[in-house]
Scaffold this motif. Sequence first.
Motif, PDB file in Angstrom:
ATOM      1  N   PHE A  42      -2.091  11.854   5.054  1.00 59.31           N
ATOM      2  CA  PHE A  42      -2.611  11.219   6.267  1.00 59.31           C
ATOM      3  C   PHE A  42      -3.952  11.823   6.657  1.00 59.31           C
ATOM      4  O   PHE A  42      -4.855  11.100   7.060  1.00 59.31           O
ATOM      5  N   THR A  43      -4.107  13.144   6.519  1.00 58.61           N
ATOM      6  CA  THR A  43      -5.390  13.761   6.881  1.00 58.61           C
ATOM      7  C   THR A  43      -6.506  13.284   5.966  1.00 58.61           C
ATOM      8  O   THR A  43      -7.656  13.182   6.391  1.00 58.61           O
ATOM      9  N   LEU A  44      -6.176  12.992   4.710  1.00 59.67           N
ATOM     10  CA  LEU A  44      -7.168  12.558   3.717  1.00 59.67           C
ATOM     11  C   LEU A  44      -7.231  11.032   3.562  1.00 59.67           C
ATOM     12  O   LEU A  44      -8.004  10.533   2.742  1.00 59.67           O
ATOM     13  N   GLU A  45      -6.398  10.322   4.333  1.00 58.08           N
ATOM     14  CA  GLU A  45      -6.296   8.861   4.248  1.00 58.08           C
ATOM     15  C   GLU A  45      -5.999   8.404   2.820  1.00 58.08           C
ATOM     16  O   GLU A  45      -6.617   7.491   2.283  1.00 58.08           O
ATOM     17  N   ASP A  46      -5.015   9.049   2.218  1.00 56.52           N
ATOM     18  CA  ASP A  46      -4.579   8.753   0.851  1.00 56.52           C
ATOM     19  C   ASP A  46      -3.379   7.799   0.905  1.00 56.52           C
ATOM     20  O   ASP A  46      -2.222   8.215   0.787  1.00 56.52           O
ATOM     21  N   ALA A  47      -3.651   6.506   1.078  1.00 57.05           N
ATOM     22  CA  ALA A  47      -2.592   5.507   1.182  1.00 57.05           C
ATOM     23  C   ALA A  47      -1.777   5.421  -0.101  1.00 57.05           C
ATOM     24  O   ALA A  47      -0.566   5.168  -0.051  1.00 57.05           O
ATOM     25  N   GLU A  48      -2.391   5.639  -1.234  1.00 57.85           N
ATOM     26  CA  GLU A  48      -1.683   5.555  -2.512  1.00 57.85           C
ATOM     27  C   GLU A  48      -0.512   6.540  -2.551  1.00 57.85           C
ATOM     28  O   GLU A  48       0.605   6.184  -2.927  1.00 57.85           O
ATOM     29  N   HIS A  49      -0.760   7.784  -2.167  1.00 60.30           N
ATOM     30  CA  HIS A  49       0.317   8.786  -2.164  1.00 60.30           C
ATOM     31  C   HIS A  49       1.391   8.423  -1.138  1.00 60.30           C
ATOM     32  O   HIS A  49       2.588   8.529  -1.427  1.00 60.30           O
ATOM     33  N   LEU A  50       0.969   8.001   0.030  1.00 60.64           N
ATOM     34  CA  LEU A  50       1.934   7.656   1.072  1.00 60.64           C
ATOM     35  C   LEU A  50       2.849   6.522   0.624  1.00 60.64           C
ATOM     36  O   LEU A  50       4.068   6.602   0.783  1.00 60.64           O
ATOM     37  N   LEU A  51       2.290   5.492   0.041  1.00 58.75           N
ATOM     38  CA  LEU A  51       3.095   4.360  -0.414  1.00 58.75           C
ATOM     39  C   LEU A  51       3.968   4.736  -1.613  1.00 58.75           C
ATOM     40  O   LEU A  51       5.130   4.327  -1.693  1.00 58.75           O
ATOM     41  N   ARG A  52       3.443   5.542  -2.516  1.00 62.88           N
ATOM     42  CA  ARG A  52       4.196   5.964  -3.709  1.00 62.88           C
ATOM     43  C   ARG A  52       5.411   6.812  -3.336  1.00 62.88           C
ATOM     44  O   ARG A  52       6.434   6.778  -4.013  1.00 62.88           O
TER      45      ARG A  52
END
Length: 127
Positions: A42-52
């Motif tokens: 969330f701090t890095l706005e990494d949607a790929e990791h969040l969704l995975r």
Amino acid sequence: MTDAVRCPCLSGNDFDSCCGPLLQGSPAPTAERLMRSRFTAFTLEDAEHLLRTWHPTTRPDSLDFDPGLSWRRLLIIDRVAGGPFDDEGVVEFEAFWRQGAERGSLHERSRFVREDRRWYYLDGAVR
């Protein structure tokens, strides 16, 4: 020699030995480690990791990040199970944010499940 970058999850470890490998696809050994990596995402706005790392039964189709919202600090309040030999776990946390002059926090009790040796965020109850 370059200085190590401190991990945004505030574990005390450097990013490359903490959340970095998880954001690149390595499985989290515990529910708490997955929770910490999701905060970092969330701090890095990494949607790929969040969704995975979101369980397929509760995963949204996409994620939008709030413009100007900055996640500042993570405090782990409680853990129930979620270890390397468990299939379920709970992590209660408070995540502190800032958006312009506003400041606040999100307090959530999150549920995690482990399937095929991978932890997934299932859902959470906001407190």
